[in-house]
Write a protein that holds these residues in place. Structure first.
Motif, mmCIF file in Angstrom:
data_model
loop_
_atom_site.group_PDB
_atom_site.id
_atom_site.type_symbol
_atom_site.label_atom_id
_atom_site.label_comp_id
_atom_site.label_asym_id
_atom_site.label_seq_id
_atom_site.Cartn_x
_atom_site.Cartn_y
_atom_site.Cartn_z
ATOM 1 N N LEU A 199 0.804 -1.211 0.000
ATOM 2 C CA LEU A 199 0.000 0.000 0.000
ATOM 3 C C LEU A 199 0.843 1.270 0.000
ATOM 4 C CD1 LEU A 199 -2.912 -1.112 2.360
ATOM 5 C CD2 LEU A 199 -2.806 -1.167 -0.141
ATOM 6 N N HIS B 268 3.794 1.415 -1.656
ATOM 7 C CA HIS B 268 4.435 1.327 -2.959
ATOM 8 C C HIS B 268 5.956 1.439 -2.902
ATOM 9 C CE1 HIS B 268 4.716 1.206 -7.250
ATOM 10 N NE2 HIS B 268 5.352 2.334 -7.281
ATOM 11 N N LYS C 41 -5.385 -1.786 -3.614
ATOM 12 C CA LYS C 41 -4.533 -0.765 -4.224
ATOM 13 C C LYS C 41 -4.923 -0.511 -5.680
ATOM 14 C CE LYS C 41 0.261 0.089 -5.499
ATOM 15 N NZ LYS C 41 1.603 -0.475 -5.495
#
Length: 190
Positions: A108, A110, A141
């Motif tokens: 989440l 990244h 996501k």
């Protein structure tokens, strides 16, 4: 490439052009896909399947690289890592005890994902569990990124600038946290 050229390619090739791009650069392609779905150029369910599958495939590749371990690292780094067995043991414990949480946070945020996905492979985190956890986080996501592209509409390209800034901030924070963790691990060895 401007919007007109991109739209022409999507009209001609559809999701076939987005699938390989999603594997390489999933977040911005998910946003672009949301924009395209919002304009009726691609079907939303098919788009979600493509971006989720591409994201999972990319994660599995990074897991595999981590699992193959040191052979892919430079010799000097490989030698240094192999000497620090306490650090390796701690990393394995962290992945065993908190692997699912680490994977979700990495997915989440990244920016931290790359290192955590490699670590999951390196510590032999169970692959079926790895895929299941990543699937759940990837659905959230990817859906959010597609929704963002749909919402931004013709301004979808601005998302790349925002994401680049966010990624730099997250990576900087991850590096700081890693340094703190390594410092604590080194102090506990002494």
């Amino acid at each position: 490439m401007d919007n007109a050229e991109l739209l022409a390619l999507v009209h001609q090739y559809g999701l076939a052009i987005l699938a390989p791009l999603a594997l390489i650069e999933g977040p911005i392609v998910s946003i672009l896909g949301g924009y395209l779905a919002g304009h009726g150029l691609v079907k939303l369910p098919a788009l979600l399947v493509v971006v989720i599958a591409a994201d999972l495939l990319g994660d599995a590749i990074l897991y595999g690289i981590g699992r193959r371990g040191g052979r892919l690292l430079p010799a000097r780094l490989r030698a240094r890592m192999s000497r620090n067995t306490k650090l390796q043991d701690r990393l394995k414990r962290e992945m065993q005890d908190h692997g699912a949480r680490l994977l979700v946070i990495a997915k989440l945020t990244h920016g931290a994902g790359f290192a955590v996905l490699l670590a999951a492979g390196a510590t032999r985190y169970p692959f079926p569990r790895f895929l299941l956890v990543n699937l759940g986080a990837t659905i959230i996501k990817s859906s959010a990124l597609v929704a963002l592209g749909w919402w931004l509409g013709d301004r979808w390209q601005h998302a790349e600038v925002w994401m680049d800034r966010a990624i730099v901030a997250v990576v900087a924070l991850a590096v700081i946290l890693l340094m703190v963790w390594l410092h604590r691990a080194h102090r506990s060895e002494a």
